[in-house]
Scaffold this motif. Structure first.
Motif, PDB file in Angstrom:
ATOM      1  N   VAL A 154      -2.931   7.823  -1.560  1.00 58.74           N
ATOM      2  CA  VAL A 154      -1.766   7.294  -1.548  1.00 58.74           C
ATOM      3  C   VAL A 154      -1.382   8.561  -2.262  1.00 58.74           C
ATOM      4  O   VAL A 154      -1.741   9.642  -3.346  1.00 58.74           O
ATOM      5  CB  VAL A 154      -0.950   6.926  -2.296  1.00 58.74           C
TER       6      VAL A 154
ATOM      7  N   THR B  82       3.320   9.767   1.340  1.00 54.31           N
ATOM      8  CA  THR B  82       2.735   8.590   1.730  1.00 54.31           C
ATOM      9  C   THR B  82       4.295   7.542   2.219  1.00 54.31           C
ATOM     10  O   THR B  82       5.047   7.410   1.310  1.00 54.31           O
ATOM     11  CB  THR B  82       2.607   7.324   0.840  1.00 54.31           C
TER      12      THR B  82
ATOM     13  N   ILE C 103       1.452   1.276   3.589  1.00 52.93           N
ATOM     14  CA  ILE C 103       1.145   1.852   2.585  1.00 52.93           C
ATOM     15  C   ILE C 103      -0.278   1.615   2.747  1.00 52.93           C
ATOM     16  O   ILE C 103      -0.802   0.654   3.138  1.00 52.93           O
ATOM     17  CB  ILE C 103       1.135   1.499   1.382  1.00 52.93           C
TER      18      ILE C 103
END
Length: 305
Positions: free
Chosen positions: A284, A288, A293
């Motif tokens: 991350v 992002t 994700i």
């Protein structure tokens, strides 16, 4: 020797996950989301593709302790969302734990460990699991491979084929593929799934987030747009009716580029979930996308190839 940057994008056993994240920090990483499925002891006689969905309780505990010693924070999904939207300042590196599908060992094995160490976590539940309607074909296929004395390579080839089956007539197609073996469709879900009472109990704990994961855990690429919407909406509706809370987080079933692409992203993103998880490997960063994700799969110390 492979380039380090290539190794970082794989599930290579050559790099310890902590070292992988350390080096990724040089690429502006802020933290990592880990994807788990099951928590239990590995069966060395099992098919590695299935067994690698497990981590042992000892491995999960060791992972938590190691990250804590290194000064990492443990974030809930709401906190992750706030951080990515700049409403939460995050100065330390962080870890997020997620578990997919709704296996009973999430409750019996994983939950006590997260509780003991005060670590937030999310369980993405496909509602056919607690309803005992899910066909856990990956375990039926493993039984088929073992009983008919086929090879690991046969499992992987058949798995790839099965993921292209349309939902309509899925079980019939599976039975045709494994015609020389009598498959008990309901055998696995009855022993492997959490109950609704267990899900409801966990949902009352502030450490636990219950996320959407559809009804039947289909590969979206095989569905029409309306079928995808039905899977998302009905899964969320049933979860909310049981836990009495809004479901604000979602994870794609399977979730790789083989099952999810721009059409699937567009459909899911329209529901306004705070976060949506893929199974694409990565860390991350500040950039992002909350709707796409990436996650690293957490492998056990005894990772099987």
């Amino acid at each position: 020797m492979k380039k380090l940057s290539n190794l970082l994008q794989t599930d290579s056993v050559m790099l310890h996950p902590f070292m992988r994240l350390y080096y990724q920090y040089r690429l502006r990483a802020k933290g990592v989301v880990y994807m788990l499925h099951r928590v239990g002891e590995l069966d060395k006689n099992g098919i590695s593709v299935n067994e690698n969905m497990k981590v042992s309780p000892r491995c999960l505990e060791k992972t938590i302790v190691s990250y804590r010693k290194q000064g990492f924070d443990f974030l809930s999904l709401d906190e992750l969302y706030d951080m990515l939207n700049a409403s939460k300042k995050q100065t330390k590196p962080f870890v997020v734990f997620t578990l997919d599908d709704g296996y009973v060992d999430n409750y019996t094995m994983a939950y006590p460990i997260f509780k003991q160490y005060d670590v937030p976590f999310c369980v993405y539940v496909a509602t056919d699991f607690p309803d005992e309607k899910a066909f856990l074909w990956w375990y039926a296929l493993e039984n088929y491979i073992q009983q008919t004395k086929r090879r690991k390579e046969d499992f992987e080839a058949m798995r790839k084929q099965i993921l292209t089956f349309p939902q309509e007539g899925f079980v019939d197609r599976f039975r045709q593929l494994t015609a020389d073996f009598d498959v008990d469709v309901q055998k696995y879900v009855k022993v492997a799934s959490m109950s609704w009472s267990q899900i409801e109990e966990m949902s009352k704990d502030p450490l636990c987030t219950i996320g959407g994961h559809t009804v039947s855990h289909p590969a979206f690429i095989t569905l029409s747009e309306q079928e995808i919407r039905t899977e998302i909406e009905e899964g969320v509706r049933k979860l909310e009716s049981h836990i009495g809370k809004k479901v604000s987080h979602f994870a794609y079933p399977y979730g790789s580029l083989n099952e999810v692409n721009e059409r699937e992203y567009r459909i899911a993103e329209a529901y306004g979930f705070k976060t949506i998880m893929t199974t694409l490997a990565g860390v991350v960063t500040a950039e992002t996308n909350t709707n796409r994700i990436p996650r690293y799969m957490l492998f056990d110390d005894n990772y099987l190839r």
